[in-house]
Design an enzyme around this catalytic site. Structure first.
Site, PDB file in Angstrom:
ATOM      1  N   HIS A 148      31.610  -5.699   6.252  1.00  0.00           N
ATOM      2  CA  HIS A 148      30.699  -5.534   7.322  1.00  0.00           C
ATOM      3  C   HIS A 148      30.263  -4.156   7.452  1.00  0.00           C
ATOM      4  CE1 HIS A 148      33.699  -3.616  10.235  1.00  0.00           C
ATOM      5  NE2 HIS A 148      34.490  -4.730   9.696  1.00  0.00           N
ATOM      6  N   ASP A 149      28.905  -3.748   7.684  1.00  0.00           N
ATOM      7  CA  ASP A 149      28.442  -2.530   8.001  1.00  0.00           C
ATOM      8  C   ASP A 149      28.294  -1.442   6.970  1.00  0.00           C
ATOM      9  OD1 ASP A 149      27.767  -2.851  10.856  1.00  0.00           O
ATOM     10  OD2 ASP A 149      29.854  -3.269  11.077  1.00  0.00           O
TER      11      ASP A 149
ATOM     12  N   GLY B 284      35.040  -1.916   5.932  1.00  0.00           N
ATOM     13  CA  GLY B 284      34.073  -1.816   6.754  1.00  0.00           C
ATOM     14  C   GLY B 284      33.535  -0.379   6.908  1.00  0.00           C
TER      15      GLY B 284
END
Length: 265
Positions: free
Chosen positions: A126-127, A144
């Site tokens: 994520h991200d 992340g």
């Protein structure tokens, strides 16, 4: 649901109401495409691929079998907020790749640029922000919030710690653990992820002439052996050099980061 009349959809594929399928898209057997997925022109989705979430895939990207793209983040702080995954054009996403969308705490988006190659087993968490022409070799894992700039190569079975930044044109050897930021054009090797020099082969392939490479080598020596802290050496280097390539390194070191830097051995 919008499916362009020129798209080729295998009869066993499952496409949920609301998905957008562009011109010339190919969807193979047993693929599953969620309601918020958007596929641009000439995307190819091979068999047994799962695309879900608010996922956008750019034109001529190919996704190979058993990849799972857009499934929710592996982050216990994620509670179903509306976040996105944006993948650019002409990427090659090989077998068993997993890519998660963003989280509210990380800006809400995971992005991958154009012309990248993600080999089998790669995970992008994520991200993450991945630039253009990036190569992630088999079983690379990005935690992340990782930022990978353009033209980076990461060797197989390497792991990148959360929040780490890897600068433009850097190369990471296989089986490396990268826990700190890597300067542009840097070369990292070894299990402990040591910065051991510059990516000279990559610089030559990029067309830099000998004079520019010589300037970069001198700059690297200054960062390795100069006085003061690493950041102070970078500041001094920025004041002395008018090379755009050196300034790219200096600007990278000056910019905000949640991690410290790998420094030259």
């Amino acid at each position: 649901m919008t499916i362009d009349k020129t798209a080729r959809i295998h009869p066993t594929a499952v496409i949920e109401e609301g998905a957008e399928i562009g011109a010339g898209v190919s969807v193979g057997p047993f693929a599953v495409i969620g309601a918020e997925v958007s596929l641009a022109r000439a995307v190819e989705i091979k068999s047994h691929v799962v695309l879900t979430g608010r996922t956008e895939i750019g034109e001529e990207t190919v996704v190979f079998p058993f990849s799972v793209i857009g499934e929710i983040p592996q982050d216990l702080k994620y509670h179903g907020e509306d976040t996105r995954l944006v993948i650019g054009a002409r990427n090659r996403i090989r077998e068993h790749v997993t890519i998660n969308p963003g989280t509210e705490g990380g800006g809400g988006i995971t992005s991958i640029g154009d012309d990248c190659l993600l080999m089998a087993g790669v995970h992008v968490a994520h991200d993450c922000r991945v630039g253009d022409r990036v190569i992630l070799v088999n079983n690379v894992g990005l935690a992340g919030h990782v930022q990978i700039d353009d033209d980076v190569i990461i060797g197989g079975i390497s792991g990148v710690h959360q929040w780490v930044r890897i600068g433009k044109g850097a190369i990471i050897g296989g089986l490396s653990k990268v826990e700190k930021d890597v300067i542009p054009y840097g070369m990292v090797q070894g299990e402990a992820g040591a910065l051991v020099g510059l990516n000279l082969i990559g610089l030559k392939r990029a067309g830099l002439d000998r004079a520019d490479i010589a300037v970069l080598r001198n700059a690297y020596r200054s960062l390795a052996t100069g006085t003061g802290t690493f950041r102070e050496r970078a500041e001094a280097l920025g004041a002395e050099s008018d090379s755009d390539y050196v300034q790219a390194i200096v600007d990278f070191i000056r910019s905000d980061s949640d991690r410290s830097f790998l420094t030259p051995e």
